[in-house]
Design a protein around this motif. Structure first.
Motif, PDB file in Angstrom:
ATOM      1  N   LYS A  19      -8.139  -2.998  -2.035  1.00  0.00           N
ATOM      2  CA  LYS A  19      -8.338  -2.577  -0.865  1.00  0.00           C
ATOM      3  C   LYS A  19      -8.694  -3.931   0.042  1.00  0.00           C
ATOM      4  CE  LYS A  19     -10.310   2.024  -2.057  1.00  0.00           C
ATOM      5  NZ  LYS A  19     -11.826   2.491  -2.100  1.00  0.00           N
ATOM      6  N   VAL A  20      -8.447  -3.687   1.391  1.00  0.00           N
ATOM      7  CA  VAL A  20      -8.765  -5.029   2.188  1.00  0.00           C
ATOM      8  C   VAL A  20      -9.902  -4.404   3.098  1.00  0.00           C
ATOM      9  CG1 VAL A  20      -7.705  -6.594   4.141  1.00  0.00           C
ATOM     10  CG2 VAL A  20      -6.411  -5.811   1.953  1.00  0.00           C
ATOM     11  N   CYS A  21     -10.710  -5.137   3.220  1.00  0.00           N
ATOM     12  CA  CYS A  21     -11.865  -4.922   4.048  1.00  0.00           C
ATOM     13  C   CYS A  21     -11.606  -4.822   5.342  1.00  0.00           C
ATOM     14  CB  CYS A  21     -13.222  -5.841   3.827  1.00  0.00           C
ATOM     15  SG  CYS A  21     -14.583  -5.573   5.028  1.00  0.00           S
ATOM     16  N   PRO A  22     -11.861  -3.902   6.447  1.00  0.00           N
ATOM     17  CA  PRO A  22     -11.632  -3.822   7.878  1.00  0.00           C
ATOM     18  C   PRO A  22     -12.343  -4.772   8.431  1.00  0.00           C
ATOM     19  CG  PRO A  22     -12.831  -1.697   7.112  1.00  0.00           C
ATOM     20  CD  PRO A  22     -12.414  -2.592   5.784  1.00  0.00           C
ATOM     21  N   LYS A  23     -13.644  -5.137   7.963  1.00  0.00           N
ATOM     22  CA  LYS A  23     -14.484  -5.997   8.681  1.00  0.00           C
ATOM     23  C   LYS A  23     -14.107  -7.547   8.655  1.00  0.00           C
ATOM     24  CE  LYS A  23     -19.386  -6.707   9.632  1.00  0.00           C
ATOM     25  NZ  LYS A  23     -20.743  -6.454   9.338  1.00  0.00           N
ATOM     26  N   CYS A  24     -13.990  -7.715   7.308  1.00  0.00           N
ATOM     27  CA  CYS A  24     -13.975  -9.319   7.305  1.00  0.00           C
ATOM     28  C   CYS A  24     -12.444  -9.687   6.407  1.00  0.00           C
ATOM     29  CB  CYS A  24     -15.101 -10.016   6.118  1.00  0.00           C
ATOM     30  SG  CYS A  24     -14.624  -9.321   4.375  1.00  0.00           S
ATOM     31  N   GLY A  25     -11.655  -8.748   5.910  1.00  0.00           N
ATOM     32  CA  GLY A  25     -10.508  -8.997   5.543  1.00  0.00           C
ATOM     33  C   GLY A  25     -10.409  -9.348   4.254  1.00  0.00           C
ATOM     34  N   ALA A  26     -11.571  -9.368   3.290  1.00  0.00           N
ATOM     35  CA  ALA A  26     -11.755  -9.639   2.058  1.00  0.00           C
ATOM     36  C   ALA A  26     -10.642  -8.733   1.374  1.00  0.00           C
ATOM     37  CB  ALA A  26     -12.956  -9.910   1.494  1.00  0.00           C
ATOM     38  N   THR A  27     -10.198  -9.097   0.062  1.00  0.00           N
ATOM     39  CA  THR A  27      -9.387  -8.230  -0.856  1.00  0.00           C
ATOM     40  C   THR A  27     -10.470  -7.722  -1.838  1.00  0.00           C
ATOM     41  OG1 THR A  27      -7.261  -9.291  -0.566  1.00  0.00           O
ATOM     42  CG2 THR A  27      -7.643  -8.020  -2.456  1.00  0.00           C
ATOM     43  N   ASN A  28     -10.708  -6.399  -2.035  1.00  0.00           N
ATOM     44  CA  ASN A  28     -11.471  -5.807  -3.157  1.00  0.00           C
ATOM     45  C   ASN A  28     -10.633  -5.097  -4.213  1.00  0.00           C
ATOM     46  OD1 ASN A  28     -14.546  -6.515  -1.819  1.00  0.00           O
ATOM     47  ND2 ASN A  28     -13.140  -5.799  -0.269  1.00  0.00           N
ATOM     48  N   MET A  29     -11.295  -4.650  -5.232  1.00  0.00           N
ATOM     49  CA  MET A  29     -10.776  -3.608  -6.431  1.00  0.00           C
ATOM     50  C   MET A  29     -10.595  -2.201  -5.733  1.00  0.00           C
ATOM     51  SD  MET A  29     -10.100  -5.753  -8.626  1.00  0.00           S
ATOM     52  CE  MET A  29      -9.510  -4.531  -9.937  1.00  0.00           C
ATOM     53  N   SER A  30      -9.518  -1.423  -6.074  1.00  0.00           N
ATOM     54  CA  SER A  30      -9.568  -0.295  -5.519  1.00  0.00           C
ATOM     55  C   SER A  30     -10.663   0.652  -5.752  1.00  0.00           C
ATOM     56  CB  SER A  30      -8.149   0.474  -6.174  1.00  0.00           C
ATOM     57  OG  SER A  30      -8.256   0.550  -7.176  1.00  0.00           O
ATOM     58  N   GLU A  31     -11.543   0.285  -6.634  1.00  0.00           N
ATOM     59  CA  GLU A  31     -12.541   1.410  -7.236  1.00  0.00           C
ATOM     60  C   GLU A  31     -13.933   1.030  -6.483  1.00  0.00           C
ATOM     61  OE1 GLU A  31     -11.794  -1.781 -10.203  1.00  0.00           O
ATOM     62  OE2 GLU A  31     -10.633   0.157  -9.931  1.00  0.00           O
ATOM     63  N   ASN A  32     -13.804   0.137  -5.591  1.00  0.00           N
ATOM     64  CA  ASN A  32     -15.014  -0.475  -4.800  1.00  0.00           C
ATOM     65  C   ASN A  32     -15.280   0.411  -3.652  1.00  0.00           C
ATOM     66  OD1 ASN A  32     -15.260  -2.571  -6.720  1.00  0.00           O
ATOM     67  ND2 ASN A  32     -15.073  -4.164  -5.114  1.00  0.00           N
ATOM     68  N   ASP A  33     -16.385   0.714  -3.293  1.00  0.00           N
ATOM     69  CA  ASP A  33     -16.782   1.458  -2.068  1.00  0.00           C
ATOM     70  C   ASP A  33     -17.352   0.402  -0.976  1.00  0.00           C
ATOM     71  OD1 ASP A  33     -15.884   4.142  -3.239  1.00  0.00           O
ATOM     72  OD2 ASP A  33     -17.905   4.436  -3.973  1.00  0.00           O
TER      73      ASP A  33
END
Length: 151
Positions: free
Chosen positions: A127-141
């Motif tokens: 998942k890409v953070c809409p605020k900072c653009g960082a890439t996260n794992m799909s299970e992260n909330d």
């Protein structure tokens, strides 16, 4: 590609049926040779022995053909029944090889699609953070970089 797979499945079933038919024919010939060889062995040992030997050999070969034909027919029928979905951990639904399952609803999706056409969820593992653009794992909330809520 799916058409090629269907042709291969039909070819496997055809080969199986051919092996079964050939096995039955050869076993009949083998039994006839054994019976005629047993009758001749009393008069002419060489001719009777050859007939018996070829008859036994034919029966053994035909048994291998029958086992192969039956086994490959079972495999071909199973592939036809599952519509060829043989990817690991992929329960057949629409039945094509190399389909990807949506983790949300289980719908089978073509490889390379970004979103599920049934439920609309992302098929990516990140998942890409809409605020900072960082890439996260799909299970992260929450974003692992800035703590913002992820979709």
């Amino acid at each position: 590609m799916a058409n090629s797979i269907e042709k291969q499945k039909r070819a496997l079933i055809g080969l199986s049926i051919g092996a079964l038919i050939l096995g039955v024919v050869i076993i009949i010939v083998g039994i006839v040779l054994i019976i005629s060889g047993a009758g001749v062995v009393m008069d002419d040992h060489l001719e009777g022995g050859l007939k018996l030997g070829f008859g036994i050999f034919a029966v053994i070969i035909s048994l291998f053909l029958l086992v192969f034909g039956f086994y490959s027919l079972c495999i071909g029928s199973a592939l036809k029944a599952t519509k060829g979905s043989i990817k690991q951990d992929n329960i057949p639904m629409s039945g094509t090889v190399n389909m990807v399952k949506c983790k949300n609803c289980g719908f089978e999706v073509e490889p390379g699609q970004a979103f599920c056409p049934k439920c609309g969820k992302s098929l990516s593992d990140k998942k890409v953070c809409p605020k900072c653009g960082a890439t996260n794992m799909s299970e992260n909330d929450k974003c692992s970089a800035c703590g913002a809520d992820l979709e």
